[in-house]
Design a protein around this motif. Structure first.
Motif, PDB file in Angstrom:
ATOM      1  N   THR A 117       0.830  -1.212   0.000  1.00 32.92           N
ATOM      2  CA  THR A 117       0.000   0.000   0.000  1.00 32.92           C
ATOM      3  C   THR A 117       0.859   1.254   0.000  1.00 32.92           C
ATOM      4  O   THR A 117       0.493   2.273  -0.598  1.00 32.92           O
ATOM      5  N   ASN A 118       2.012   1.184   0.645  1.00 35.79           N
ATOM      6  CA  ASN A 118       2.890   2.354   0.720  1.00 35.79           C
ATOM      7  C   ASN A 118       3.481   2.742  -0.628  1.00 35.79           C
ATOM      8  O   ASN A 118       4.070   3.823  -0.750  1.00 35.79           O
ATOM      9  N   THR A 119       3.312   1.882  -1.640  1.00 33.94           N
ATOM     10  CA  THR A 119       3.858   2.202  -2.959  1.00 33.94           C
ATOM     11  C   THR A 119       2.849   2.921  -3.852  1.00 33.94           C
ATOM     12  O   THR A 119       3.162   3.247  -4.997  1.00 33.94           O
ATOM     13  N   CYS A 140       7.889   3.545   6.697  1.00 25.94           N
ATOM     14  CA  CYS A 140       6.608   4.172   6.359  1.00 25.94           C
ATOM     15  C   CYS A 140       6.227   4.060   4.904  1.00 25.94           C
ATOM     16  O   CYS A 140       5.077   4.239   4.534  1.00 25.94           O
ATOM     17  N   CYS A 141       7.236   3.782   4.035  1.00 28.91           N
ATOM     18  CA  CYS A 141       7.036   4.288   2.683  1.00 28.91           C
ATOM     19  C   CYS A 141       7.478   3.401   1.521  1.00 28.91           C
ATOM     20  O   CYS A 141       7.342   3.831   0.374  1.00 28.91           O
ATOM     21  N   ASN A 162       0.175   5.053  -1.961  1.00 26.70           N
ATOM     22  CA  ASN A 162      -0.602   5.966  -1.109  1.00 26.70           C
ATOM     23  C   ASN A 162       0.092   7.306  -0.868  1.00 26.70           C
ATOM     24  O   ASN A 162      -0.341   8.091  -0.036  1.00 26.70           O
ATOM     25  N   GLN A 163       1.179   7.569  -1.590  1.00 24.93           N
ATOM     26  CA  GLN A 163       1.912   8.843  -1.543  1.00 24.93           C
ATOM     27  C   GLN A 163       2.623   9.083  -0.217  1.00 24.93           C
ATOM     28  O   GLN A 163       3.081  10.197   0.062  1.00 24.93           O
ATOM     29  N   ALA A 164       2.740   8.039   0.612  1.00 21.86           N
ATOM     30  CA  ALA A 164       3.330   8.210   1.945  1.00 21.86           C
ATOM     31  C   ALA A 164       4.757   8.738   1.905  1.00 21.86           C
ATOM     32  O   ALA A 164       5.163   9.497   2.782  1.00 21.86           O
ATOM     33  N   GLY A 165       5.538   8.348   0.900  1.00 23.17           N
ATOM     34  CA  GLY A 165       6.936   8.753   0.887  1.00 23.17           C
ATOM     35  C   GLY A 165       7.265   9.917  -0.019  1.00 23.17           C
ATOM     36  O   GLY A 165       8.442  10.284  -0.165  1.00 23.17           O
ATOM     37  N   GLU A 168       7.343   4.081  -5.190  1.00 24.89           N
ATOM     38  CA  GLU A 168       5.990   4.560  -5.508  1.00 24.89           C
ATOM     39  C   GLU A 168       5.737   4.384  -6.997  1.00 24.89           C
ATOM     40  O   GLU A 168       6.668   4.382  -7.809  1.00 24.89           O
ATOM     41  N   GLY A 197       2.412  15.826  -2.585  1.00 26.61           N
ATOM     42  CA  GLY A 197       1.312  14.963  -2.973  1.00 26.61           C
ATOM     43  C   GLY A 197       0.598  15.444  -4.224  1.00 26.61           C
ATOM     44  O   GLY A 197       0.901  16.499  -4.775  1.00 26.61           O
ATOM     45  N   HIS A 223      11.130  10.937  -3.506  1.00 29.14           N
ATOM     46  CA  HIS A 223      10.628   9.919  -2.587  1.00 29.14           C
ATOM     47  C   HIS A 223      11.663   9.703  -1.493  1.00 29.14           C
ATOM     48  O   HIS A 223      12.864   9.612  -1.762  1.00 29.14           O
TER      49      HIS A 223
END
Length: 216
Positions: A44-46, A79-80, A48-51, A184, A55, A73
């Motif tokens: 999911t972290n790839t 987290c990410c 969901n823009q977490a890293g 990502e 955004g 990134h």
């Protein structure tokens, strides 16, 4: 009177047909690990823009403008990012775009410790039967630290699922973890008009043609 109604119907149908939004950025809405997993971190972290350092709004933000702003990134893992199982040199994941979309490019933030050495892309409408889209892609071997996106363009295709088959992992620079890894992914494309809207548009155009023939 009938010709006026048909002409009006045509106008209404054209008006409600979905506008094509060329060039916007789309993130996946889900994803599964086909092989090489479960690995480390969350897939999911790839998507969901977490890293990401900046955004975007999926389906709204212009893809080219966003990429041109050089969003980076983070190289922080917990987290990410997602890594395949240690000791694997290949892995495969499938991203779900949520609905059918017409896409013509993919942005990849290639993780800097392991990354992807060789990448093949496949598409599917049902998530079961896949067709080859692009093969032999060689993502940039990023050095240690935050990293930028790389864009891979291809012929526009309407699809819902995008499968990434990764191999030749890890990349040699620095290649400190034996596995594949993704920072990502995001896609460039446009909405596909719904079948009902297309049918209404066709009916309206047919009515307009009939109206013109009656006038003639």
């Amino acid at each position: 009177m009938k010709s006026k109604i048909l002409g009006c119907l045509a106008t209404v149908c054209v008006g409600i047909a979905p506008a094509v939004q060329a060039g916007v950025i789309y993130g996946a809405t889900g994803g599964v690990i086909n092989s090489g997993g479960p690995g480390f971190g969350s897939l999911t972290n790839t998507y969901n823009q977490a890293g990401l350092s900046a955004g975007y709004v999926s389906g709204v933000t212009d893809f080219d403008t966003y990429i041109a702003s050089n969003p980076t990134h983070t190289n922080i893992f917990p987290c990410c990012e997602w890594f395949s199982n240690q000791g694997t040199s290949s892995a495969s994941v499938t991203y779900d775009l949520g609905v059918a979309r017409t896409i013509d490019a993919m942005a990849l933030w290639n993780e800097e410790i392991s990354g992807i050495g060789l990448l093949d892309l496949f598409t599917s409408m049902d998530g079961v039967n896949f067709s080859s889209l692009a093969t032999g892609l060689v993502p940039t071997d990023n050095g240690v630290g935050s990293y930028f996106a790389e864009v891979f363009g291809f012929s526009a295709v309407t699809t819902r699922y995008m499968r990434l088959d990764m191999s030749r992992c890890p990349q040699p620079n620095p290649g400190t973890f034996s596995g594949c890894a993704i920072g990502e992914v995001a896609f460039r494309g446009a909405e596909v008009p719904e079948p009902g809207s297309l049918a209404l548009l066709g009916l309206g155009l047919a009515g307009l043609g009939l109206s013109r023939r009656r006038k003639a």
